[in-house]
Design a protein around this motif. Structure first.
Motif, PDB file in Angstrom:
ATOM      1  N   ASP A  30       0.813  -1.215   0.000  1.00 27.34           N
ATOM      2  CA  ASP A  30       0.000   0.000   0.000  1.00 27.34           C
ATOM      3  C   ASP A  30       0.846   1.264   0.000  1.00 27.34           C
ATOM      4  O   ASP A  30       0.421   2.309  -0.483  1.00 27.34           O
ATOM      5  CB  ASP A  30      -0.915   0.018   1.234  1.00 27.34           C
ATOM      6  N   GLU A  31       2.053   1.173   0.570  1.00 31.39           N
ATOM      7  CA  GLU A  31       2.943   2.323   0.654  1.00 31.39           C
ATOM      8  C   GLU A  31       4.330   1.918   0.167  1.00 31.39           C
ATOM      9  O   GLU A  31       4.684   0.730   0.151  1.00 31.39           O
ATOM     10  CB  GLU A  31       3.021   2.832   2.104  1.00 31.39           C
ATOM     11  N   GLU A  32       5.113   2.906  -0.199  1.00 33.61           N
ATOM     12  CA  GLU A  32       6.470   2.623  -0.646  1.00 33.61           C
ATOM     13  C   GLU A  32       7.417   2.425   0.518  1.00 33.61           C
ATOM     14  O   GLU A  32       8.468   1.794   0.359  1.00 33.61           O
ATOM     15  CB  GLU A  32       6.979   3.779  -1.532  1.00 33.61           C
ATOM     16  N   GLU A  33       7.059   2.961   1.672  1.00 34.88           N
ATOM     17  CA  GLU A  33       7.965   2.876   2.811  1.00 34.88           C
ATOM     18  C   GLU A  33       7.176   2.710   4.105  1.00 34.88           C
ATOM     19  O   GLU A  33       6.329   3.536   4.421  1.00 34.88           O
ATOM     20  CB  GLU A  33       8.841   4.130   2.886  1.00 34.88           C
ATOM     21  N   ILE A  34       7.420   1.612   4.823  1.00 37.91           N
ATOM     22  CA  ILE A  34       6.858   1.379   6.159  1.00 37.91           C
ATOM     23  C   ILE A  34       8.022   0.965   7.047  1.00 37.91           C
ATOM     24  O   ILE A  34       8.653  -0.075   6.817  1.00 37.91           O
ATOM     25  CB  ILE A  34       5.781   0.282   6.142  1.00 37.91           C
ATOM     26  N   ILE A  35       8.321   1.790   8.050  1.00 40.09           N
ATOM     27  CA  ILE A  35       9.518   1.607   8.860  1.00 40.09           C
ATOM     28  C   ILE A  35       9.192   0.810  10.119  1.00 40.09           C
ATOM     29  O   ILE A  35       8.179   1.028  10.777  1.00 40.09           O
ATOM     30  CB  ILE A  35      10.124   2.967   9.250  1.00 40.09           C
ATOM     31  N   ALA A  36      10.089  -0.132  10.441  1.00 38.89           N
ATOM     32  CA  ALA A  36       9.990  -0.915  11.674  1.00 38.89           C
ATOM     33  C   ALA A  36      11.386  -1.268  12.141  1.00 38.89           C
ATOM     34  O   ALA A  36      12.337  -1.289  11.337  1.00 38.89           O
ATOM     35  CB  ALA A  36       9.158  -2.163  11.462  1.00 38.89           C
ATOM     36  N   LYS A  37      11.506  -1.545  13.437  1.00 40.79           N
ATOM     37  CA  LYS A  37      12.800  -1.956  13.992  1.00 40.79           C
ATOM     38  C   LYS A  37      12.820  -3.470  14.107  1.00 40.79           C
ATOM     39  O   LYS A  37      12.240  -4.040  15.033  1.00 40.79           O
ATOM     40  CB  LYS A  37      13.026  -1.298  15.355  1.00 40.79           C
ATOM     41  N   LEU A  38      13.507  -4.119  13.145  1.00 36.00           N
ATOM     42  CA  LEU A  38      13.567  -5.576  13.096  1.00 36.00           C
ATOM     43  C   LEU A  38      14.965  -6.006  12.675  1.00 36.00           C
ATOM     44  O   LEU A  38      15.785  -5.192  12.235  1.00 36.00           O
ATOM     45  CB  LEU A  38      12.533  -6.120  12.102  1.00 36.00           C
ATOM     46  N   ASP A  39      15.201  -7.299  12.774  1.00 34.35           N
ATOM     47  CA  ASP A  39      16.433  -7.875  12.252  1.00 34.35           C
ATOM     48  C   ASP A  39      16.181  -8.325  10.813  1.00 34.35           C
ATOM     49  O   ASP A  39      15.240  -9.070  10.548  1.00 34.35           O
ATOM     50  CB  ASP A  39      16.874  -9.058  13.128  1.00 34.35           C
ATOM     51  N   ARG A  40      17.014  -7.855   9.898  1.00 38.02           N
ATOM     52  CA  ARG A  40      16.811  -8.135   8.482  1.00 38.02           C
ATOM     53  C   ARG A  40      16.777  -9.644   8.211  1.00 38.02           C
ATOM     54  O   ARG A  40      15.877 -10.146   7.517  1.00 38.02           O
ATOM     55  CB  ARG A  40      17.945  -7.488   7.677  1.00 38.02           C
ATOM     56  N   THR A  41      17.742 -10.373   8.779  1.00 35.19           N
ATOM     57  CA  THR A  41      17.825 -11.815   8.512  1.00 35.19           C
ATOM     58  C   THR A  41      16.598 -12.546   9.036  1.00 35.19           C
ATOM     59  O   THR A  41      16.036 -13.425   8.366  1.00 35.19           O
ATOM     60  CB  THR A  41      19.095 -12.383   9.162  1.00 35.19           C
ATOM     61  N   GLN A  42      16.177 -12.185  10.251  1.00 34.29           N
ATOM     62  CA  GLN A  42      15.029 -12.869  10.835  1.00 34.29           C
ATOM     63  C   GLN A  42      13.738 -12.564  10.066  1.00 34.29           C
ATOM     64  O   GLN A  42      12.876 -13.427   9.915  1.00 34.29           O
ATOM     65  CB  GLN A  42      14.870 -12.464  12.308  1.00 34.29           C
ATOM     66  N   LEU A  43      13.600 -11.319   9.590  1.00 33.70           N
ATOM     67  CA  LEU A  43      12.426 -10.974   8.797  1.00 33.70           C
ATOM     68  C   LEU A  43      12.381 -11.797   7.514  1.00 33.70           C
ATOM     69  O   LEU A  43      11.320 -12.309   7.121  1.00 33.70           O
ATOM     70  CB  LEU A  43      12.445  -9.480   8.467  1.00 33.70           C
ATOM     71  N   ILE A  44      13.544 -11.978   6.866  1.00 40.02           N
ATOM     72  CA  ILE A  44      13.584 -12.793   5.640  1.00 40.02           C
ATOM     73  C   ILE A  44      13.277 -14.249   5.962  1.00 40.02           C
ATOM     74  O   ILE A  44      12.612 -14.950   5.183  1.00 40.02           O
ATOM     75  CB  ILE A  44      14.954 -12.636   4.954  1.00 40.02           C
ATOM     76  N   ARG A  45      13.739 -14.743   7.135  1.00 38.95           N
ATOM     77  CA  ARG A  45      13.459 -16.126   7.514  1.00 38.95           C
ATOM     78  C   ARG A  45      11.950 -16.330   7.688  1.00 38.95           C
ATOM     79  O   ARG A  45      11.386 -17.345   7.272  1.00 38.95           O
ATOM     80  CB  ARG A  45      14.179 -16.476   8.808  1.00 38.95           C
ATOM     81  N   VAL A  46      11.288 -15.356   8.337  1.00 35.44           N
ATOM     82  CA  VAL A  46       9.837 -15.453   8.507  1.00 35.44           C
ATOM     83  C   VAL A  46       9.144 -15.499   7.154  1.00 35.44           C
ATOM     84  O   VAL A  46       8.284 -16.352   6.889  1.00 35.44           O
ATOM     85  CB  VAL A  46       9.326 -14.256   9.338  1.00 35.44           C
ATOM     86  N   LEU A  47       9.501 -14.560   6.265  1.00 36.68           N
ATOM     87  CA  LEU A  47       8.868 -14.490   4.946  1.00 36.68           C
ATOM     88  C   LEU A  47       9.131 -15.759   4.143  1.00 36.68           C
ATOM     89  O   LEU A  47       8.217 -16.319   3.516  1.00 36.68           O
ATOM     90  CB  LEU A  47       9.393 -13.264   4.202  1.00 36.68           C
ATOM     91  N   THR A  48      10.375 -16.231   4.172  1.00 37.76           N
ATOM     92  CA  THR A  48      10.744 -17.410   3.385  1.00 37.76           C
ATOM     93  C   THR A  48       9.957 -18.635   3.824  1.00 37.76           C
ATOM     94  O   THR A  48       9.458 -19.405   2.989  1.00 37.76           O
ATOM     95  CB  THR A  48      12.260 -17.675   3.525  1.00 37.76           C
ATOM     96  N   ASN A  49       9.840 -18.846   5.136  1.00 36.13           N
ATOM     97  CA  ASN A  49       9.099 -20.009   5.621  1.00 36.13           C
ATOM     98  C   ASN A  49       7.623 -19.942   5.242  1.00 36.13           C
ATOM     99  O   ASN A  49       7.023 -20.945   4.845  1.00 36.13           O
ATOM    100  CB  ASN A  49       9.250 -20.110   7.142  1.00 36.13           C
ATOM    101  N   LEU A  50       7.023 -18.752   5.340  1.00 32.26           N
ATOM    102  CA  LEU A  50       5.612 -18.632   4.996  1.00 32.26           C
ATOM    103  C   LEU A  50       5.381 -18.863   3.508  1.00 32.26           C
ATOM    104  O   LEU A  50       4.402 -19.521   3.112  1.00 32.26           O
ATOM    105  CB  LEU A  50       5.086 -17.251   5.419  1.00 32.26           C
ATOM    106  N   VAL A  51       6.261 -18.297   2.664  1.00 29.70           N
ATOM    107  CA  VAL A  51       6.109 -18.480   1.210  1.00 29.70           C
ATOM    108  C   VAL A  51       6.334 -19.927   0.824  1.00 29.70           C
ATOM    109  O   VAL A  51       5.637 -20.492  -0.033  1.00 29.70           O
ATOM    110  CB  VAL A  51       7.050 -17.529   0.456  1.00 29.70           C
ATOM    111  N   LYS A  52       7.331 -20.588   1.468  1.00 31.90           N
ATOM    112  CA  LYS A  52       7.584 -22.008   1.167  1.00 31.90           C
ATOM    113  C   LYS A  52       6.357 -22.848   1.515  1.00 31.90           C
ATOM    114  O   LYS A  52       5.982 -23.762   0.763  1.00 31.90           O
ATOM    115  CB  LYS A  52       8.798 -22.505   1.955  1.00 31.90           C
ATOM    116  N   ASN A  53       5.733 -22.560   2.656  1.00 35.41           N
ATOM    117  CA  ASN A  53       4.518 -23.284   3.018  1.00 35.41           C
ATOM    118  C   ASN A  53       3.422 -23.061   1.982  1.00 35.41           C
ATOM    119  O   ASN A  53       2.668 -23.976   1.647  1.00 35.41           O
ATOM    120  CB  ASN A  53       4.034 -22.817   4.401  1.00 35.41           C
ATOM    121  N   ALA A  54       3.309 -21.830   1.488  1.00 34.42           N
ATOM    122  CA  ALA A  54       2.298 -21.534   0.473  1.00 34.42           C
ATOM    123  C   ALA A  54       2.580 -22.284  -0.821  1.00 34.42           C
ATOM    124  O   ALA A  54       1.665 -22.814  -1.468  1.00 34.42           O
ATOM    125  CB  ALA A  54       2.240 -20.027   0.228  1.00 34.42           C
TER     126      ALA A  54
END
Length: 471
Positions: A355-379
């Protein structure tokens, strides 16, 4: 306290009104008796001075003028009747007593009551024009105490002064009790605040009590005896709770390690069995002079390497699950990171919307990618048999959170599995160890986020992850 003050004010007002009524009644009775006695005294004096014989027939002549003199002196009107109840004389002029409806003849009831009375006196109570009206009847006697006539004294009660005094007194009393009521309300408020202050402290502490956290004891200065007992009971409960929490945490850790050890042993035993069978078969059938010995050796090595890779994959999966993500708290553009994380997938049915070009959050880049990767793999694993597979990844803002949703139109999840889907070791697939979603949930909760799913069997599944964002 308020109810008692109100009740007391109502009771005292009622008693006051009753007392004023009784006093007024006694006052009018005494006043009527005094006036009646004064008239009788003047009548006796007149009978003694008259030259007429004191008989019933002569009463008209005796009091022809005297009745007006007595009425003027005593400032009271009265009537004289004969013994049969007929009117002989009245202190009022004829025109006036006709207008005032003075009875020309007494009723038999009055005559009978007077005759049968012990003290030869009968008091009749009536009401006229809204005021109380009394009439006393008594005998007029001659010198030998023989009745020769009946004296009638009408008396109207004038309560205007008493009513005014009663109204004034009730107004003053009401003012006093309004003041007392305000004092009672103030005292009730202060006392209730004093009592509930300790109760509010106890309530706040109880609401903040958790089994998994260290709870503080309650300390309140100068509590009442009852509140003190409640606080002591709560503090004792907290002490027991801490002991139980330590024991429970220890038991849970031990149980978790037992379950993990069982799972690791089970997963490792699976590839070891085919490896053992392969080695035994190779040992029985190996012939150095066989012309196909090289190809057989290559096939044997490939089988062993495949099983070794499986064991390595198992070890890596358990290692990743056991490794808790470290909170780096990098300031990231979630939209950009999610888009980069999807670049590793080559499936053309994966789509991305933000919805937006930029949404800021304080997270760990690697862990965020791990979350996304696992969810997409399940899909991806949920849509192999779908004719027109589609996976949609969206990133949007929702209040103080950034929301990442991964939706697919795959086989979906049955209702009986939804509550267990994030548990370690649980999986609905024929392969894998069921650690992926458990790891995702651990990462998300580490960053104070949440993960939810909605699914319909045969229609698809949507995983929704929310992280606190930087506003």
């Amino acid at each position: 306290m308020i109810v008692l003050v109100l009740l007391a004010s109502v009771l005292i007002a009622g008693v006051t009104i009753y007392q004023y009524g009784e006093q007024s009644k006694d006052y009018h009775e005494d006043r009527l008796e005094r006036k009646e006695e004064q008239i009788k005294e003047n009548i006796r004096y007149t009978l003694q001075r008259t030259t007429y014989v004191p008989t019933t027939d002569n009463l008209d002549l005796i009091f022809k003028d005297e009745i007006y003199q007595i009425a003027d002196v005593l400032n009271v009107n009265f009537n004289i009747y004969d013994l049969e109840g007929g009117l002989i004389r009245s202190s009022r002029p004829k025109s006036k007593f006709q207008n005032d409806s003075i009875s020309m003849c007494l009723t038999p009831e009055v005559l009978n009551n007077l005759k049968n009375s012990v003290n030869s006196r009968y008091l009749e109570e009536k009401s006229a024009a809204g005021d109380k009206y009394q009439a006393s009847y008594t005998y007029i006697t001659d010198g030998k105490f023989k009745p020769i006539g009946i004296l009638n004294l009408p008396y109207f009660e004038d309560n205007s002064f008493n009513d005014h005094e009663l109204k004034e007194f009730l107004l003053r009393l009401g003012g006093v009790y309004v003041f007392m009521l305000l004092i009672a309300i103030l005292l009730s408020y202060i006392i209730s605040k004093y009592i509930t202050r300790s109760l509010q402290t106890v309530s706040d502490k109880m609401n903040a009590t958790f089994l998994t956290k260290q709870n503080k004891r309650i300390s309140v200065g100068n509590p009442s005896e009852e509140i003190g007992k409640l606080i002591n009971a709560y503090n004792a409960m907290i002490d027991e709770l801490e002991i139980s929490a330590v024991k429970l945490a220890k038991s849970e850790r031990e149980q978790a390690w037992r379950e993990m050890a069982k799972q690791v042993a089970h997963e490792i035993k699976n590839p070891l069995t085919p490896m053992r069978l392969t080695v035994q078969s190779f040992e029985r059938k190996f012939d150095p002079e066989d012309p196909d010995v090289r190809s057989k050796l290559t096939e044997y090595s490939k089988t062993l390497i495949q099983q070794i890779d499986t064991m390595s994959s198992i070890a890596g999966a358990f290692s990743n699950f056991a490794e808790m993500p470290a909170q780096q708290n990098e300031t990231l553009n979630v939209v950009k990171i999610v888009k980069l994380g999807l670049d590793i997938f080559n499936e053309n049915y994966i789509h991305f919307i933000a919805d937006e070009e930029e949404i800021i959050a304080k997270l760990d880049r690697t862990q965020l990618i791990r979350v996304l990767t696992n969810l997409v793999k399940n899909a991806i694993q949920a849509v192999p048999d779908v004719v027109d597979p589609r996976i949609l990844v969206t990133v949007s803002s929702e209040g103080d959170y950034v929301k990442i949703a991964v939706a697919d139109n795959g086989i979906g999840i049955e209702d009986e599995f939804k509550e267990k889907i994030f548990e370690p070791k649980f999986t609905t697939k024929s392969s894998g160890m069921g650690l992926g979603l458990g790891m995702v949930k651990t990462i998300v909760e580490t960053y104070n986020g949440s993960i939810d799913l909605t699914s319909q069997p045969g229609k698809g599944t949507v995983f929704t992850v929310k992280f606190p964002r930087v506003v």
